[in-house]
Design an enzyme around this catalytic site. Structure first.
Site, PDB file in Angstrom:
ATOM      1  N   TYR A 134     -10.989  10.905   5.427  1.00  0.00           N
ATOM      2  CA  TYR A 134     -11.838  10.297   4.401  1.00  0.00           C
ATOM      3  C   TYR A 134     -11.567   8.828   4.127  1.00  0.00           C
ATOM      4  O   TYR A 134     -12.487   8.025   4.051  1.00  0.00           O
ATOM      5  CB  TYR A 134     -11.676  11.112   3.105  1.00  0.00           C
ATOM      6  CG  TYR A 134     -12.260  10.490   1.853  1.00  0.00           C
ATOM      7  CD1 TYR A 134     -13.630  10.280   1.726  1.00  0.00           C
ATOM      8  CD2 TYR A 134     -11.444  10.120   0.796  1.00  0.00           C
ATOM      9  CE1 TYR A 134     -14.164   9.719   0.572  1.00  0.00           C
ATOM     10  CE2 TYR A 134     -11.961   9.561  -0.362  1.00  0.00           C
ATOM     11  CZ  TYR A 134     -13.308   9.359  -0.461  1.00  0.00           C
ATOM     12  OH  TYR A 134     -13.832   8.802  -1.588  1.00  0.00           O
ATOM     13  N   ASN A 150       0.872  -1.178   0.000  1.00  0.00           N
ATOM     14  CA  ASN A 150       0.000   0.000   0.000  1.00  0.00           C
ATOM     15  C   ASN A 150       0.904   1.222   0.000  1.00  0.00           C
ATOM     16  O   ASN A 150       1.710   1.401   0.903  1.00  0.00           O
ATOM     17  CB  ASN A 150      -0.904  -0.005   1.231  1.00  0.00           C
ATOM     18  CG  ASN A 150      -1.743   1.257   1.378  1.00  0.00           C
ATOM     19  OD1 ASN A 150      -2.123   1.622   2.474  1.00  0.00           O
ATOM     20  ND2 ASN A 150      -2.038   1.924   0.276  1.00  0.00           N
TER      21      ASN A 150
END
Length: 514
Positions: free
Chosen positions: A287, A138
């Protein structure tokens, strides 16, 4: 023993390329798009493939393009299955039953480097003299061209267009030179510049590692024991929600510049960077991460409610109802309502079963106002002054459509409040943002944005307010998308490809005092 099912649907990589080319920028979500989700579990005697499946299922908000799991049976080569699609589309009981072993590594992908093709799905599986390694990544490297050139010069057979494969081959190269898994990992990590949170499966154990800034998250959990005398079994995940789903207890984060090594002897830690400088991506807080995930010792739902309250104090408005753009705007909208005293209501209903689609509506459907994802509640909105809360505006295209839908449903006024500062710069560390000239706040003032999306008023959360509400040292976060202050130097060719404007943006001091 090396099943690598990249396309059981019969679609080729070229087919996916053709489909990808049909999706224009205006069809993409008007948000910074997802990172990726990584998961690892070391649990001899358990069904590690199913544990990885459920872990990925919980992390799927981080990427919906492809998914994969690799397992390592004792004294046998690894098993691998990866395909394009959602986790529930890629795996079934039959496939999971073939993925046997004592440890598993999983990945759910959104393409931030490399195209959206089956060959780029992860984990990346690479052979070494000590056996195969399976790597899930990631983040984004910023020195990809240099690292790729070095590996090609050393005659490595690179088969994908991802930076993740480069990390895997860098580790394999070090192993093949005579290094142990741990020595090879540290050697390879020092060749990488940028953001990387990694879960790496080997025949001997699992490695978890973060870059020196810890830009992307990675957490450690312990699975429950059947007996107190049983050895601890560990899991690694991008977020704590990936631990919760399998009943693992969150222990701590992998620290920036740390590598953990999990084997049948337990877990050991190695700090491979002398002086790490934490720079967690602030957009994880605002978010990206799920609201039930824990960061900074609290759920992100709590933080998002708090920035909503801060937003109400900074940018009040006269309105009859506070509503959110679901789902990500809901906690901040509730916080805004609590601080302002304006009632909160659901005004937009989200179709939560809509994923990415390559089927484009006809022009007549567009003109009729096809609403695949959000639908307004006319009886709630009719005759009301609406305060609409969202977490960000990137291009402004979706915001304008939502505002128009609210007005068409009878709202007399629409005021918009954003629970983050204006996004003025692209990300180079694992979030797929447009080039700078497509970021609306990079080319327009707040007043001009308000006019373009046709709201009665528009305000953003201040940069200082966003960071202060983390209740941590503001220096521990990367907020480059708001400031242009990149914690890891970005090479000029990469920078110039996305930083296309010569506009003089406010200094960090000016942003802080705004």
């Amino acid at each position: 023993m090396l099943p690598n099912s990249l396309s059981q649907t019969g679609a080729s990589a070229a087919d996916f390329d053709d489909l990808e080319s049909q999706v224009t920028s205006c069809d993409r979500p008007d948000k910074p798009e997802e990172a990726c989700g990584v998961f690892g579990v070391y649990a001899p005697g358990e069904d590690v493939a199913k544990l990885a499946y459920f872990g990925l299922y919980a992390l799927q908000h981080r990427g919906q393009e492809s998914a994969g799991i690799a397992t390592f049976p004792k004294d046998h080569p690894p098993c691998l299955h990866k395909e394009m699609g959602l986790v529930s589309q890629v795996f079934n009981e039959t496939i999971l039953n073939t993925l046997v072993g004592e440890l598993a590594v999983g990945h759910t992908r959104y393409s931030t480097t490399g195209t959206s093709r089956a060959v780029n799905a992860q984990p990346a599986l690479v052979p070494t003299r000590l056996g195969h390694l399976a790597l899930a990544h990631n983040g984004n490297l910023v020195n990809t061209p240099i690292l790729r050139e070095e590996l090609l010069r050393n005659h490595h057979n690179l088969v994908t267009s991802t930076d993740s494969e480069l990390i895997a081959f860098a580790i394999a190269e070090a192993v093949d030179s005579g290094k142990t898994w741990l020595e090879a990992g540290i050697h390879a990590f020092n060749r990488c510049q940028g953001a990387f949170s990694l879960v790496i499966g080997t025949p001997d154990g699992i490695i978890g590692a973060r870059d020196p800034n810890g830009i992307r998250p990675l957490v450690i959990g312990a699975l429950p024991k059947a007996n107190s005398s049983d050895p601890t079994r560990y899991a690694l995940a991008s977020e704590t929600c990936g631990l919760d789903i399998i009943g693992a207890e969150y222990l701590r984060d992998v620290e920036p510049g740390e590598m953990v090594w999990i084997t049948n002897e337990g877990m050991t830690s190695y700090h491979w960077v002398p002086q790490p400088q934490p720079k967690l991506c602030i957009f994880e807080m605002i978010y990206f991460a799920r609201p039930d995930s824990v960061m900074q010792n609290e759920s992100l739902y709590t933080y998002r409610m708090r920035i909503g309250r801060r937003l109400a104090l900074e940018s009040p408005a006269d309105a009859d109802l506070v509503i959110a753009v679901p789902d990500s705007g809901i906690p901040a909208a509730i916080g805004f309502s609590q601080a302002s005293g304006i009632p909160y209501a659901e005004g937009l209903i989200k179709n939560r079963y809509v994923g990415r689609t390559f089927i484009q509506p006809t022009q007549s459907m567009r003109e009729a106002g096809i609403r695949m994802k959000l639908n307004p509640l006319r009886d709630v909105l009719q005759g009301k002054r609406i305060l609409l809360v969202d977490d960000s505006i990137v291009r402004g295209t979706t915001s304008r459509k939502i505002v128009k839908a609210l007005r068409d449903a009878g709202a007399t006024e629409v005021h918009m409040r954003i629970s983050s500062p204006p996004v003025t710069h692209p990300c180079f560390y694992g979030i797929d943002t447009d080039s700078q000239d497509h970021l609306i706040a990079a080319t327009k003032s707040v007043e001009e944005i308000a006019a373009q999306i046709e709201v009665d008023s528009l305000s953003y959360l201040s940069w200082a307010g966003m960071l202060e509400e983390t209740r941590d040292d503001p220096a521990n976060f990367c907020s480059a998308c708001f400031t242009g202050q990149y914690p890891v130097p970005v090479p000029e060719p990469l920078k110039s490809a996305k930083l296309l404007l010569e506009k003089n943006f406010p200094s960090l001091e000016a942003i802080a005092s705004a």
